[in-house]
Design a protein around this motif. Structure first.
Motif, short mmCIF file in Angstrom:
data_model
loop_
_atom_site.label_atom_id
_atom_site.label_comp_id
_atom_site.label_asym_id
_atom_site.label_seq_id
_atom_site.Cartn_x
_atom_site.Cartn_y
_atom_site.Cartn_z
N ARG A 1 0.83 -1.21 0.00
CA ARG A 1 0.00 0.00 0.00
C ARG A 1 0.87 1.27 0.00
NH1 ARG A 1 -4.96 0.47 3.89
NH2 ARG A 1 -6.16 0.49 1.99
N THR A 2 1.94 1.27 0.79
CA THR A 2 2.84 2.43 0.88
C THR A 2 3.57 2.64 -0.45
OG1 THR A 2 3.11 2.08 3.25
CG2 THR A 2 4.79 3.41 2.15
N VAL A 3 4.06 1.56 -1.05
CA VAL A 3 4.77 1.66 -2.33
C VAL A 3 3.82 2.14 -3.42
CG1 VAL A 3 5.99 0.36 -4.12
CG2 VAL A 3 6.51 -0.06 -1.70
N PHE A 4 2.63 1.59 -3.45
CA PHE A 4 1.64 1.99 -4.46
C PHE A 4 1.33 3.47 -4.32
CE2 PHE A 4 -2.46 2.34 -6.51
CZ PHE A 4 -2.34 1.51 -7.61
N ALA A 5 1.13 3.93 -3.10
CA ALA A 5 0.84 5.36 -2.87
C ALA A 5 1.99 6.24 -3.35
CB ALA A 5 0.55 5.61 -1.40
N ALA A 6 3.22 5.82 -3.09
CA ALA A 6 4.38 6.60 -3.53
C ALA A 6 4.47 6.66 -5.05
CB ALA A 6 5.66 6.02 -2.94
N LEU A 7 4.20 5.55 -5.71
CA LEU A 7 4.29 5.52 -7.17
C LEU A 7 3.18 6.30 -7.85
CD1 LEU A 7 5.38 1.82 -7.76
CD2 LEU A 7 6.78 3.89 -7.98
N THR A 8 2.07 6.49 -7.18
CA THR A 8 0.96 7.23 -7.79
C THR A 8 0.99 8.71 -7.44
OG1 THR A 8 -0.53 6.62 -5.99
CG2 THR A 8 -0.55 5.21 -7.95
N ASP A 9 1.93 9.13 -6.61
CA ASP A 9 2.07 10.54 -6.22
C ASP A 9 3.15 11.21 -7.07
OD1 ASP A 9 2.18 13.00 -5.01
OD2 ASP A 9 2.87 12.25 -3.07
N LEU A 10 2.81 11.52 -8.32
CA LEU A 10 3.79 12.10 -9.24
C LEU A 10 4.41 13.39 -8.73
CD1 LEU A 10 2.29 11.67 -12.83
CD2 LEU A 10 4.30 10.58 -11.85
N ALA A 11 3.65 14.20 -8.05
CA ALA A 11 4.17 15.49 -7.57
C ALA A 11 5.37 15.31 -6.65
CB ALA A 11 3.07 16.27 -6.85
N ASP B 1 16.43 12.04 -11.39
CA ASP B 1 16.29 12.23 -12.83
C ASP B 1 14.97 12.88 -13.23
OD1 ASP B 1 18.81 10.81 -13.72
OD2 ASP B 1 17.85 9.27 -12.49
N VAL B 2 14.01 12.91 -12.32
CA VAL B 2 12.74 13.58 -12.58
C VAL B 2 12.90 15.02 -12.13
CG1 VAL B 2 10.26 13.66 -12.10
CG2 VAL B 2 11.43 11.45 -12.33
N ARG B 3 13.07 15.91 -13.09
CA ARG B 3 13.41 17.30 -12.80
C ARG B 3 12.21 18.14 -12.41
NH1 ARG B 3 18.96 17.83 -13.67
NH2 ARG B 3 19.63 15.67 -13.90
N SER B 4 11.05 17.87 -13.02
CA SER B 4 9.85 18.63 -12.66
C SER B 4 8.59 17.87 -13.04
CB SER B 4 9.85 20.00 -13.35
OG SER B 4 9.68 19.86 -14.75
N VAL B 5 7.52 18.18 -12.32
CA VAL B 5 6.20 17.61 -12.58
C VAL B 5 5.20 18.76 -12.48
CG1 VAL B 5 4.39 16.04 -11.77
CG2 VAL B 5 6.80 15.34 -11.65
N ARG B 6 4.40 18.92 -13.52
CA ARG B 6 3.35 19.94 -13.51
C ARG B 6 2.05 19.25 -13.90
NH1 ARG B 6 1.07 23.13 -17.43
NH2 ARG B 6 2.59 22.42 -18.97
#
Length: 158
Positions: free
Chosen positions: A19-29, A37-42
């Motif tokens: 559940r914790t991993v799934f929540a982290a992966l779905t929180d793009l912000a 390597d992920v420089r920005s999310v809008r």
């Protein structure tokens, strides 16, 4: 075989519950806080985001990620990818021993004009670049899930 099509399969194991991993992966912000390597999310809307990614090679990919499926119960995620790459990312997030296994399956085609031209010659470098990026992502998420919020991963030595 097309030199502009890629398929990447990656497996992560993380020492946290599903559940914790799934929540982290779905929180793009939150990605830029743990994935260097992920420089920005809008966010564009409830299901889409403009994401800028830059790994080892000296170029930034502009991607539009659009959620197609998100089912915490089954641990299934499906994301359409547009922009400099076009395709789909599928992930399965499942309990595994004392942690969680994440299986990623990504099928993309290079859409960026420059990368389409260079892809036949850069193919091995692009594959290595992707592998390095995913390793840093797994390490960053593992640190994040372990509670290390002391600094941005880009501030640390790699």
């Amino acid at each position: 075989m097309s030199t502009t099509r890629y398929r990447f399969r990656t497996r992560w194991w993380l020492p946290a519950d599903q559940r914790t991993v799934f929540a982290a992966l779905t929180d793009l912000a939150d990605y830029p806080r743990w994935w260097p390597d992920v420089r920005s999310v809008r966010h564009l809307d409830e299901d889409a985001a403009d994401v800028r990614v830059r790994s080892t090679l000296p170029f930034t990919l502009a991607l539009v990620l659009r959620r197609r499926e998100q089912d915490e119960r089954t641990g299934r995620l499906v994301v359409r990818i547009g922009g400099d790459l076009c395709g789909v990312l599928r992930a399965e997030v499942v309990p595994d021993g004392l942690g969680t296994r994440v299986d990623f399956d990504q099928e993309v085609e290079v859409a960026s004009r420059l990368l389409r031209v260079l892809s036949p010659w850069l193919r091995p470098a692009l594959r290595l670049n992707h592998a390095a990026m995913t390793r840093r992502g797994r390490r960053g998420l593992a640190r994040r899930l372990a509670g290390d919020r002391s600094g941005h991963p880009r501030d640390a030595c790699r």
